[in-house]
Design an enzyme around this catalytic site. Sequence first.
Site, PDB file in Angstrom:
ATOM      1  N   ASN A 156      -1.971  12.718  -4.035  1.00  0.00           N
ATOM      2  CA  ASN A 156      -2.974  13.157  -5.004  1.00  0.00           C
ATOM      3  C   ASN A 156      -3.387  14.612  -4.750  1.00  0.00           C
ATOM      4  O   ASN A 156      -3.541  15.397  -5.682  1.00  0.00           O
ATOM      5  CB  ASN A 156      -4.223  12.273  -4.917  1.00  0.00           C
ATOM      6  CG  ASN A 156      -4.099  11.006  -5.743  1.00  0.00           C
ATOM      7  OD1 ASN A 156      -3.672  11.043  -6.881  1.00  0.00           O
ATOM      8  ND2 ASN A 156      -4.463   9.887  -5.155  1.00  0.00           N
ATOM      9  N   ASP A 189       0.861  -1.186   0.000  1.00  0.00           N
ATOM     10  CA  ASP A 189       0.000   0.000   0.000  1.00  0.00           C
ATOM     11  C   ASP A 189       0.897   1.236   0.000  1.00  0.00           C
ATOM     12  O   ASP A 189       1.793   1.368   0.844  1.00  0.00           O
ATOM     13  CB  ASP A 189      -0.891  -0.038   1.253  1.00  0.00           C
ATOM     14  CG  ASP A 189      -1.879   1.104   1.301  1.00  0.00           C
ATOM     15  OD1 ASP A 189      -3.089   0.837   1.272  1.00  0.00           O
ATOM     16  OD2 ASP A 189      -1.432   2.278   1.374  1.00  0.00           O
ATOM     17  N   ILE A 190       0.671   2.110  -0.953  1.00  0.00           N
ATOM     18  CA  ILE A 190       1.501   3.312  -1.066  1.00  0.00           C
ATOM     19  C   ILE A 190       1.267   4.213   0.147  1.00  0.00           C
ATOM     20  O   ILE A 190       0.127   4.386   0.602  1.00  0.00           O
ATOM     21  CB  ILE A 190       1.188   4.074  -2.376  1.00  0.00           C
ATOM     22  CG1 ILE A 190       1.433   3.149  -3.575  1.00  0.00           C
ATOM     23  CG2 ILE A 190       2.049   5.327  -2.482  1.00  0.00           C
ATOM     24  CD1 ILE A 190       1.088   3.760  -4.913  1.00  0.00           C
ATOM     25  N   ASP A 240      -1.713   8.734 -10.790  1.00  0.00           N
ATOM     26  CA  ASP A 240      -1.830   7.559 -11.672  1.00  0.00           C
ATOM     27  C   ASP A 240      -0.455   7.116 -12.172  1.00  0.00           C
ATOM     28  O   ASP A 240      -0.176   5.925 -12.292  1.00  0.00           O
ATOM     29  CB  ASP A 240      -2.717   7.893 -12.885  1.00  0.00           C
ATOM     30  CG  ASP A 240      -4.197   7.985 -12.497  1.00  0.00           C
ATOM     31  OD1 ASP A 240      -4.522   7.646 -11.346  1.00  0.00           O
ATOM     32  OD2 ASP A 240      -5.003   8.380 -13.364  1.00  0.00           O
ATOM     33  N   GLU A 255      -4.848   1.858  -4.462  1.00  0.00           N
ATOM     34  CA  GLU A 255      -3.392   2.062  -4.435  1.00  0.00           C
ATOM     35  C   GLU A 255      -2.734   0.894  -3.711  1.00  0.00           C
ATOM     36  O   GLU A 255      -1.707   1.035  -3.089  1.00  0.00           O
ATOM     37  CB  GLU A 255      -3.036   3.389  -3.757  1.00  0.00           C
ATOM     38  CG  GLU A 255      -3.970   3.792  -2.658  1.00  0.00           C
ATOM     39  CD  GLU A 255      -3.469   3.450  -1.269  1.00  0.00           C
ATOM     40  OE1 GLU A 255      -4.132   2.594  -0.641  1.00  0.00           O
ATOM     41  OE2 GLU A 255      -2.469   4.014  -0.814  1.00  0.00           O
TER      42      GLU A 255
HETATM   43  P1  GH3 Z   1      -1.536   5.418   4.207  1.00  0.00           P
HETATM   44  O1  GH3 Z   1      -0.149   5.936   4.206  1.00  0.00           O
HETATM   45  O2  GH3 Z   1      -2.006   5.058   5.569  1.00  0.00           O
HETATM   46  O3  GH3 Z   1      -1.698   4.293   3.242  1.00  0.00           O
HETATM   47  O4  GH3 Z   1      -2.467   6.621   3.710  1.00  0.00           O
HETATM   48  P2  GH3 Z   1      -3.074   6.835   2.273  1.00  0.00           P
HETATM   49  O5  GH3 Z   1      -3.354   8.278   2.113  1.00  0.00           O
HETATM   50  O6  GH3 Z   1      -2.201   6.245   1.239  1.00  0.00           O
HETATM   51  O7  GH3 Z   1      -4.357   5.941   2.345  1.00  0.00           O
HETATM   52  P3  GH3 Z   1      -5.860   6.198   2.046  1.00  0.00           P
HETATM   53  O8  GH3 Z   1      -6.479   4.844   1.994  1.00  0.00           O
HETATM   54  O9  GH3 Z   1      -6.420   7.201   2.997  1.00  0.00           O
HETATM   55  O10 GH3 Z   1      -5.902   6.840   0.597  1.00  0.00           O
HETATM   56  C1  GH3 Z   1      -5.723   6.105  -0.544  1.00  0.00           C
HETATM   57  C2  GH3 Z   1      -5.769   7.061  -1.678  1.00  0.00           C
HETATM   58  O11 GH3 Z   1      -5.446   6.418  -2.902  1.00  0.00           O
HETATM   59  C3  GH3 Z   1      -7.122   7.651  -1.887  1.00  0.00           C
HETATM   60  C4  GH3 Z   1      -7.209   7.884  -3.368  1.00  0.00           C
HETATM   61  O12 GH3 Z   1      -7.133   9.250  -3.616  1.00  0.00           O
HETATM   62  C5  GH3 Z   1      -5.971   7.208  -3.933  1.00  0.00           C
HETATM   63  N1  GH3 Z   1      -6.285   6.373  -5.078  1.00  0.00           N
HETATM   64  C6  GH3 Z   1      -6.952   5.206  -5.103  1.00  0.00           C
HETATM   65  N2  GH3 Z   1      -7.061   4.771  -6.373  1.00  0.00           N
HETATM   66  C7  GH3 Z   1      -6.448   5.672  -7.175  1.00  0.00           C
HETATM   67  C8  GH3 Z   1      -6.224   5.770  -8.585  1.00  0.00           C
HETATM   68  O13 GH3 Z   1      -6.628   4.938  -9.388  1.00  0.00           O
HETATM   69  N3  GH3 Z   1      -5.530   6.855  -9.027  1.00  0.00           N
HETATM   70  C9  GH3 Z   1      -5.071   7.799  -8.171  1.00  0.00           C
HETATM   71  N4  GH3 Z   1      -4.383   8.831  -8.657  1.00  0.00           N
HETATM   72  N5  GH3 Z   1      -5.277   7.726  -6.848  1.00  0.00           N
HETATM   73  C10 GH3 Z   1      -5.949   6.699  -6.347  1.00  0.00           C
HETATM   74 MG    MG Z   2      -4.976   1.901   0.936  1.00  0.00          MG
HETATM   75 MG    MG Z   3      -1.961   4.172   1.221  1.00  0.00          MG
END
Ligand code: GH3
Ligand code: MG
Ligand code: MG
Length: 299
Positions: A182, A174-175, A191, A218
């Site tokens: 974003n 997980d990123i 992306d 992500e």
């Molecule tokens: P953590 O370090 O705890 O993982 O925090 P986080 O912000 O990475 O985790 P969170 O689950 O709060 O947010 C995940 C984000 O990933 C939310 C959304 O904006 C982004 N995301 C999900 N799918 C996509 C995608 O297909 N493209 C883009 N650009 N962003 C995405």
């Molecule tokens: Mg996540």
């Molecule tokens: Mg994350």
Amino acid sequence: MKSEKKQTILIVDDLPENIELLARVLGDSVEILFALSGEEALRICKEQDPDLLLLDILMPGVDGYQVLARLKEDAQTAKLPVIFITGMDTQGEEARGLEAGAVDYITKPIHPAVVRARIRNHLELKRYRDFLENLSATDGLTGVANRRRFDEVLDREWRRAARTGTMLSMLMMDIDCFKAYNDRYGHIEGDEVLRRLATVIQENMQRPLDLAARYGGEEFACILPETDRDGALLVAERIRTGLKDLKIPHQFCVADHVTVSIGVATMIPTPETPSSLIVRTADEQLYQAKAGGKDRICA
Ligand code: GH3
Ligand code: MG
Ligand code: MG
Ligand code: MG
């Protein structure tokens, strides 16, 4: 269709001169494999996964009907298109062949132009089917396997490992602080990060059975069959550092660059336990990695 890769046809006949004749008719626009018996044909189908089978019916030993039946019994070969090419030219035989599941039925002596055209049409259908299958299993943004494919492969590898008593590992990634990324850099850049992580993951998985998939937004997951904890940790560490070394700027996270947290799970499956167990375990480890400060691996 984009794919220019030559398709492969397996010709099965107990008479070499029949094989030679068909090979001449087909020319060199396709790869040709051949087998002189039903047994050999079944083995080649398993090992080489041809696109089309040209199958004689009357052969000593395992005959054409038996070959077709056995192919249908095995999930790996069940969908392989089979054309009977045979001297048995009654309508009753033709109906029997088609009902057994052959996609076409051609009688000898063959008419080269007709045979060539029929085979070309069946190969075209096969190419389109492959294209659709691939499309339905691929994540459009990153090109790795999608969630549907991940579930399928995990289930298959789980059952296989339970059968053979071998270890199965998986990574859940997980990123870090991706929402902030974003928000700061925009979704287009976000992306691009997803694509670059997918590339890093693929570059660091080396075995043919390994699978990389986009699990969710992500989140990415890897299935690593026949891999112990140390092996899985090694892959995880290569991915973690591989992404970090790209030095993609990220002002609002633990490092100044985009990083990833990874949970690792390794187990020897049993038939009684569901494959979701390994996902849950990897998830728990991922949670630990996040709680421990991100940009790290927990196993
Ligand atoms: P953590 O370090 O705890 O993982 O925090 P986080 O912000 O990475 O985790 P969170 O689950 O709060 O947010 C995940 C984000 O990933 C939310 C959304 O904006 C982004 N995301 C999900 N799918 C996509 C995608 O297909 N493209 C883009 N650009 N962003 C995405
Ligand atoms: Mg996540
Ligand atoms: Mg994350
Ligand atoms: Mg024969």
